[in-house]
Motif scaffolding. Structure first.
Motif, PDB file in Angstrom:
ATOM      1  N   ARG A 202       0.836  -1.217   0.000  1.00  0.00           N
ATOM      2  CA  ARG A 202       0.000   0.000   0.000  1.00  0.00           C
ATOM      3  C   ARG A 202       0.862   1.256   0.000  1.00  0.00           C
ATOM      4  O   ARG A 202       0.676   2.179   0.799  1.00  0.00           O
ATOM      5  CB  ARG A 202      -0.940   0.023   1.204  1.00  0.00           C
ATOM      6  CG  ARG A 202      -1.959  -1.100   1.158  1.00  0.00           C
ATOM      7  CD  ARG A 202      -2.757  -1.176   2.442  1.00  0.00           C
ATOM      8  NE  ARG A 202      -3.732  -2.249   2.373  1.00  0.00           N
ATOM      9  CZ  ARG A 202      -4.965  -2.110   1.913  1.00  0.00           C
ATOM     10  NH1 ARG A 202      -5.385  -0.964   1.472  1.00  0.00           N
ATOM     11  NH2 ARG A 202      -5.786  -3.152   1.887  1.00  0.00           N
ATOM     12  N   LEU A 203       1.858   1.246  -0.879  1.00  0.00           N
ATOM     13  CA  LEU A 203       2.741   2.408  -1.026  1.00  0.00           C
ATOM     14  C   LEU A 203       2.753   2.849  -2.483  1.00  0.00           C
ATOM     15  O   LEU A 203       2.476   2.052  -3.380  1.00  0.00           O
ATOM     16  CB  LEU A 203       4.167   2.045  -0.612  1.00  0.00           C
ATOM     17  CG  LEU A 203       4.440   1.870   0.888  1.00  0.00           C
ATOM     18  CD1 LEU A 203       5.876   1.414   1.109  1.00  0.00           C
ATOM     19  CD2 LEU A 203       4.165   3.160   1.660  1.00  0.00           C
ATOM     20  N   PRO A 204       3.101   4.127  -2.731  1.00  0.00           N
ATOM     21  CA  PRO A 204       3.172   4.596  -4.115  1.00  0.00           C
ATOM     22  C   PRO A 204       4.335   3.948  -4.875  1.00  0.00           C
ATOM     23  O   PRO A 204       5.349   3.579  -4.286  1.00  0.00           O
ATOM     24  CB  PRO A 204       3.417   6.105  -3.983  1.00  0.00           C
ATOM     25  CG  PRO A 204       3.244   6.449  -2.561  1.00  0.00           C
ATOM     26  CD  PRO A 204       3.382   5.193  -1.762  1.00  0.00           C
ATOM     27  N   LEU A 205       4.134   3.860  -6.175  1.00  0.00           N
ATOM     28  CA  LEU A 205       5.157   3.331  -7.080  1.00  0.00           C
ATOM     29  C   LEU A 205       5.589   4.462  -8.010  1.00  0.00           C
ATOM     30  O   LEU A 205       4.740   5.132  -8.605  1.00  0.00           O
ATOM     31  CB  LEU A 205       4.559   2.184  -7.903  1.00  0.00           C
ATOM     32  CG  LEU A 205       5.387   1.667  -9.084  1.00  0.00           C
ATOM     33  CD1 LEU A 205       6.663   1.002  -8.597  1.00  0.00           C
ATOM     34  CD2 LEU A 205       4.560   0.681  -9.917  1.00  0.00           C
ATOM     35  N   MET A 206       6.896   4.679  -8.102  1.00  0.00           N
ATOM     36  CA  MET A 206       7.414   5.654  -9.076  1.00  0.00           C
ATOM     37  C   MET A 206       8.007   4.889 -10.252  1.00  0.00           C
ATOM     38  O   MET A 206       8.836   4.004 -10.042  1.00  0.00           O
ATOM     39  CB  MET A 206       8.489   6.551  -8.444  1.00  0.00           C
ATOM     40  CG  MET A 206       9.104   7.549  -9.431  1.00  0.00           C
ATOM     41  SD  MET A 206      10.525   8.467  -8.741  1.00  0.00           S
ATOM     42  CE  MET A 206       9.713   9.804  -7.898  1.00  0.00           C
ATOM     43  N   ILE A 207       7.560   5.219 -11.456  1.00  0.00           N
ATOM     44  CA  ILE A 207       8.202   4.612 -12.628  1.00  0.00           C
ATOM     45  C   ILE A 207       9.003   5.672 -13.380  1.00  0.00           C
ATOM     46  O   ILE A 207       8.582   6.813 -13.522  1.00  0.00           O
ATOM     47  CB  ILE A 207       7.202   3.903 -13.587  1.00  0.00           C
ATOM     48  CG1 ILE A 207       6.319   4.891 -14.351  1.00  0.00           C
ATOM     49  CG2 ILE A 207       6.336   2.895 -12.841  1.00  0.00           C
ATOM     50  CD1 ILE A 207       5.626   4.286 -15.561  1.00  0.00           C
ATOM     51  N   HIS A 208      10.189   5.254 -13.800  1.00  0.00           N
ATOM     52  CA  HIS A 208      11.050   6.087 -14.648  1.00  0.00           C
ATOM     53  C   HIS A 208      10.700   5.729 -16.085  1.00  0.00           C
ATOM     54  O   HIS A 208      10.649   4.559 -16.428  1.00  0.00           O
ATOM     55  CB  HIS A 208      12.502   5.754 -14.265  1.00  0.00           C
ATOM     56  CG  HIS A 208      13.530   5.724 -15.346  1.00  0.00           C
ATOM     57  ND1 HIS A 208      14.797   6.241 -15.170  1.00  0.00           N
ATOM     58  CD2 HIS A 208      13.535   5.182 -16.589  1.00  0.00           C
ATOM     59  CE1 HIS A 208      15.510   6.041 -16.266  1.00  0.00           C
ATOM     60  NE2 HIS A 208      14.781   5.406 -17.141  1.00  0.00           N
ATOM     61  N   ILE A 209      10.391   6.744 -16.921  1.00  0.00           N
ATOM     62  CA  ILE A 209      10.168   6.458 -18.338  1.00  0.00           C
ATOM     63  C   ILE A 209      11.266   7.107 -19.169  1.00  0.00           C
ATOM     64  O   ILE A 209      11.744   8.193 -18.863  1.00  0.00           O
ATOM     65  CB  ILE A 209       8.775   6.925 -18.823  1.00  0.00           C
ATOM     66  CG1 ILE A 209       8.563   8.433 -18.633  1.00  0.00           C
ATOM     67  CG2 ILE A 209       7.685   6.134 -18.109  1.00  0.00           C
ATOM     68  CD1 ILE A 209       7.356   8.984 -19.382  1.00  0.00           C
ATOM     69  N   GLY A 210      11.681   6.422 -20.225  1.00  0.00           N
ATOM     70  CA  GLY A 210      12.716   6.944 -21.107  1.00  0.00           C
ATOM     71  C   GLY A 210      12.945   5.922 -22.205  1.00  0.00           C
ATOM     72  O   GLY A 210      13.809   5.075 -22.088  1.00  0.00           O
ATOM     73  N   TRP A 211      12.146   6.010 -23.239  1.00  0.00           N
ATOM     74  CA  TRP A 211      12.202   5.094 -24.362  1.00  0.00           C
ATOM     75  C   TRP A 211      12.060   3.640 -23.887  1.00  0.00           C
ATOM     76  O   TRP A 211      12.939   2.808 -24.098  1.00  0.00           O
ATOM     77  CB  TRP A 211      13.493   5.282 -25.182  1.00  0.00           C
ATOM     78  CG  TRP A 211      13.310   4.817 -26.596  1.00  0.00           C
ATOM     79  CD1 TRP A 211      12.187   4.279 -27.157  1.00  0.00           C
ATOM     80  CD2 TRP A 211      14.278   4.856 -27.639  1.00  0.00           C
ATOM     81  NE1 TRP A 211      12.393   3.987 -28.477  1.00  0.00           N
ATOM     82  CE2 TRP A 211      13.675   4.322 -28.795  1.00  0.00           C
ATOM     83  CE3 TRP A 211      15.602   5.289 -27.698  1.00  0.00           C
ATOM     84  CZ2 TRP A 211      14.364   4.219 -30.008  1.00  0.00           C
ATOM     85  CZ3 TRP A 211      16.279   5.173 -28.894  1.00  0.00           C
ATOM     86  CH2 TRP A 211      15.671   4.651 -30.035  1.00  0.00           C
TER      87      TRP A 211
END
Ligand code: ZN
Length: 392
Positions: A202-211
């Protein structure tokens, strides 16, 4: 209070520190006015006009300066001496206006105990961490090394979940990186595993996007309210806009359901052109972060306040940029009302900044430059009631 035999009471000061005469900007309470800030016992004690200087043990004169809540940078890499990314937190963050940083996945389950013991617990900067879902974290950097998600055996939700549960006081979310050089074809499977871990915790997820290898809309389908996309304005293929520069409908829909879009400038992840196209469509970043790491501290990023200055140049107001590195940033990882605001009772985290006027050349991650008329510089930062000055 003790008195001596002659009945003279030692003068009792009401404040340990007084920051006097600055323009206090705290968007969270709609405050933009000249005020004095009194600090006592490591907390904000009072904010009002004309607090007498003799009521404080120490006075910082802030006339002509800007006084804001201690800035919060939700994407940094402050785990040095392991892998290619980490920097020392205090000189680059605390001494430069930032009292709280979130380390975005430099450590995974295998390295978090070292990060905790030797860096987080020793730094004066308040550090919280997003644990990389992949247990080796960012110990390599992709090509020519193996990217962390190229072998899914390192991506085991159970291992990440156990490490988070042992360190709930410091770990505030999860992180995963989606660039083809770090994932090969495994990003969607990695996303599913990250989703599983974040749901369980129950925690936030950060996704890195870059191609990314997988089309962004398909990855966004698995993002929920409170999750964060970082490097949102990176200018690379498979980003949040189409070939004509229009925001993808899936991106607008994701924002509507509460997915947050963060900057994460970095050495390769922020494009002025891209940002302008998004601003023209009224798509402002939810938070402004630096993605500060070893390869960008000497430019193009330098620090968070330089990143904020770039947004002044792009047309955001001072209030809008401060808000995105204070109250809004504090809300992303549920830091509560203790930080990100200058209210009596809050932590004594304060940034005294100077807004310089002139001609300043700023570069994005692609080497493109723009000239701005204002630049924010750190003057002094207060954390837990102590003062820190820029070291260079
Ligand atoms: Zn990063």
């Amino acid at each position: 209070m003790k008195s001596n035999a002659l009945g003279n009471s030692p003068v009792r000061k009401r404040f340990d520190l007084l920051i006097r005469g600055g323009r206090v900007i705290d968007p969270s309470q709609d405050l933009d006015a000249v005020r004095d800030v009194g600090i006592a016992g490591g907390k904000i004690a009072r904010i009002e006009a004309n607090i007498p200087g003799d009521e404080a043990l120490e006075v910082i004169e802030a006339g002509g300066k800007i006084v804001t809540p201690g800035l919060i940078d939700i994407h940094t890499h402050v785990f040095p001496y392991v892998g290619p990314y980490g920097i020392e937190p205090d000189p680059y963050c605390l001494h430069r206006g930032v009292t709280t940083v979130v380390d975005a996945g430099t450590s995974g389950a295998f390295s978090f105990p070292v990060f905790r013991k030797f860096i987080i617990e020793r730094a004066a900067t308040r550090i919280r961490a997003l644990l990389h879902v992949v247990s080796i974290g960012m110990i390599a950097g992709g090509t020519p090394n193996m990217g962390e998600l190229e072998d899914l055996r390192y991506c085991v939700p159970k291992i990440a979940i156990e490490e988070v549960n042992k360190n709930r006081d410091l770990i505030v979310g999860l992180k995963i990186r989606f660039s083809r050089g770090y994932t090969g074809p495994n990003d969607y499977e990695g996303m599913k595993r990250a989703r599983e871990a974040a749901d369980e915790l129950r925690l936030p997820l950060m996704i890195h996007i870059g191609w990314a290898h997988t089309a962004l809309p398909k990855l966004l389908e698995l993002m929920k309210k409170g999750d964060v996309v970082t490097h949102s304005f990176n200018g690379r293929p498979n980003g949040i806009i189409d070939e004509d520069g229009k925001l993808l409908p899936e991106v607008i829909e994701a924002r509507q359901r509460g997915v947050l879009f963060d900057v994460g400038h970095g050495a390769g992840s922020f494009s002025f052109d891209m940002m302008e196209k998004c601003l023209q469509q009224d798509f402002l970043p939810d938070t402004i972060s630096s993605d500060l790491y070893s390869a960008n501290i000497d430019g193009p990023v330098f620090d968070l306040v330089t990143t904020l200055s770039k947004f002044l140049m792009l047309g955001l107001s001072l209030r809008q940029v401060i808000e995105r590195a204070a109250a809004r940033a504090a809300r992303v990882f549920d830091f509560g009302a203790e930080i990100g605001a200058l209210r009596p009772g809050a932590e004594a985290d304060v940034s005294v900044l100077e807004l310089r006027e002139g001609k300043f050349v700023f570069a994005d991650s692609g080497g493109k430059t723009r000239t701005g008329r204002q630049k924010i510089e750190p003057v002094v930062t207060i954390r837990d009631g102590k003062a820190y000055y820029p070291t260079a």
